[in-house]
Design a protein around this motif. Structure first.
Motif, short mmCIF file in Angstrom:
data_model
loop_
_atom_site.label_atom_id
_atom_site.label_comp_id
_atom_site.label_asym_id
_atom_site.label_seq_id
_atom_site.Cartn_x
_atom_site.Cartn_y
_atom_site.Cartn_z
N GLU A 158 7.96 -48.41 50.55
CA GLU A 158 7.89 -47.58 49.34
C GLU A 158 8.25 -46.13 49.64
N GLY A 159 7.90 -45.68 50.85
CA GLY A 159 8.25 -44.31 51.24
C GLY A 159 9.75 -44.12 51.32
N ALA A 160 10.47 -45.13 51.82
CA ALA A 160 11.94 -45.03 51.90
C ALA A 160 12.55 -44.94 50.51
N ALA A 161 12.01 -45.72 49.57
CA ALA A 161 12.50 -45.66 48.19
C ALA A 161 12.21 -44.29 47.57
N LEU A 162 11.03 -43.75 47.83
CA LEU A 162 10.67 -42.43 47.31
C LEU A 162 11.55 -41.35 47.92
N ALA A 163 11.82 -41.47 49.22
CA ALA A 163 12.66 -40.47 49.89
C ALA A 163 14.06 -40.43 49.26
N ALA A 164 14.58 -41.61 48.89
CA ALA A 164 15.90 -41.65 48.25
C ALA A 164 15.86 -40.96 46.89
N ILE A 165 14.78 -41.19 46.15
CA ILE A 165 14.63 -40.54 44.83
C ILE A 165 14.53 -39.02 45.00
N LEU A 166 13.70 -38.59 45.95
CA LEU A 166 13.50 -37.16 46.19
C LEU A 166 14.80 -36.50 46.65
N GLY A 193 17.79 -37.39 45.89
CA GLY A 193 18.65 -37.24 44.71
C GLY A 193 18.23 -36.07 43.85
N GLN A 194 16.92 -35.87 43.73
CA GLN A 194 16.43 -34.73 42.94
C GLN A 194 16.76 -33.40 43.61
N LYS A 221 13.56 -26.64 35.89
CA LYS A 221 12.12 -26.84 35.75
C LYS A 221 11.79 -28.31 35.52
N VAL A 222 12.62 -28.98 34.71
CA VAL A 222 12.39 -30.40 34.44
C VAL A 222 12.52 -31.22 35.72
N VAL A 223 13.59 -30.99 36.48
CA VAL A 223 13.82 -31.76 37.72
C VAL A 223 12.74 -31.45 38.75
N ILE A 224 12.34 -30.18 38.82
CA ILE A 224 11.31 -29.78 39.80
C ILE A 224 9.97 -30.44 39.46
N ASP A 225 9.65 -30.54 38.18
CA ASP A 225 8.41 -31.24 37.78
C ASP A 225 8.47 -32.71 38.20
N GLN A 226 9.63 -33.34 38.02
CA GLN A 226 9.79 -34.74 38.44
C GLN A 226 9.67 -34.85 39.95
N PHE A 227 10.27 -33.90 40.66
CA PHE A 227 10.21 -33.87 42.12
C PHE A 227 8.75 -33.77 42.59
#
Length: 297
Positions: free
Chosen positions: A154-162, A164-165, A283-289
């Motif tokens: 799950e950490g690897a999947a999260l790292a990919a999302i982060l 991208g952000q 701000k939107v992307v940073i909140d998601q991050f």
């Protein structure tokens, strides 16, 4: 490189040792630190210290629920005679010998007397208990391996999302940096026009030197160079942390706060619709991050 871990996961391991049947269940969710809630069957409290030590050796953060169930695959029952009760019964029989039937006591009659004979699970010797406890701890190690594997996946999947952000933050920073409104020529033109308008509308009595000084100060305050440079530095720091791996959740959370600080300043200093729009999107992307970062160890 150390793998990034999520703080959420589940693992179950079960096995049989001798006549015992045991099962571990481990659940992990987000937490500010490492909080282990342990549930052990009665009689196994002596394992608590070692169990906590092994969990802490594998996991850095998260609220962990660890529960152990223990049963018997082969029940071993023994009969325990209450000898004091039997002696009292014999005394009573002697005292009442002339009043009741003096026939010999039979086993079935004794078994029907409540509390005289108790059937219970037989206790194992120290060696058997030691073997059982060692197997239970080995099972915990296997369950921890499974939990860590799931958290890393799950950490690897999260790292990919982060990652991208972070790329989106980098692109929006470039949008702000390259906006035509930020060129020195455009800033000078806009301030000059505003100054001319002010002077033409009755400001001839103003101190021109002081007025030009205030304009220069406003121009300095309107410049976004520092905010852009800091955003670029934070992007580089985030990339470095994601590449390094390990327990980086707290550091990334701090960077998210810094990202947010710079985006707020950009929005407040902006004098361009395009820059303001990019700042709001930041701000939107940073909140998601930041929301995703909360899941990382």
């Amino acid at each position: 490189m150390t793998t990034v871990q999520s703080m959420t996961g589940f693992a179950r391991r079960e096995g049989t040792t001798g006549r015992y049947r045991w099962a571990w269940e481990l659940r992990s969710v987000n937490g500010k630190g490492l909080d282990v809630r342990l549930r052990l069957p009665p009689g196994l409290d002596l394992l608590e210290t070692e169990v906590r030590r092994r969990i802490a050796a594998e996991l850095g953060r998260g609220n962990i629920q660890a529960s152990l169930s223990l049963g018997y695959s082969e029940p071993k029952i023994e009969a325990v005679l209450n000898r004091d009760a039997l002696a009292a019964l014999q005394v009573l029989r002697s005292e009442l010998g002339d009043l009741v039937d003096p026939s010999p006591l039979r086993l079935d009659s004794l078994l029907s007397i409540r509390g005289l004979v108790e059937f219970k699970e037989a206790e194992d010797d120290a060696e058997a208990v030691s073997v059982r406890d060692a197997a239970i701890l080995d099972g915990l190690d296997l369950a921890l391996e499974d939990l860590v594997t799931m958290r890393r996946s799950e950490g690897a999947a999260l790292a990919a999302i982060l990652s991208g952000q972070v790329r989106t933050i980098e692109a929006l920073t470039a949008t702000v940096e390259n906006d035509p409104s930020r060129s020195s020529e455009e800033i000078a033109r806009r301030l000059s026009a505003q100054l001319s308008t002010l002077l033409e509308s009755g400001g001839s009595g103003l101190d021109r030197d002081r007025l030009y000084g205030e304009v220069a100060l406003l121009a300095t305050k309107a410049d976004l160079r520092e905010e852009i440079d800091r955003l670029k530095a934070h992007v580089a720091a985030a990339d470095d942390l994601l590449a390094r791996g390990g327990p980086i959740g707290r550091r990334l959370d701090f960077l998210a706060q810094e990202f947010n600080r710079e985006s707020n300043t950009i929005c407040s200093k902006s004098n361009s619709a395009a820059v303001t729009a990019a700042g709001i999107e930041l701000k939107v992307v940073i909140d998601q991050f930041r929301e995703q970062v909360q899941n990382l160890e």
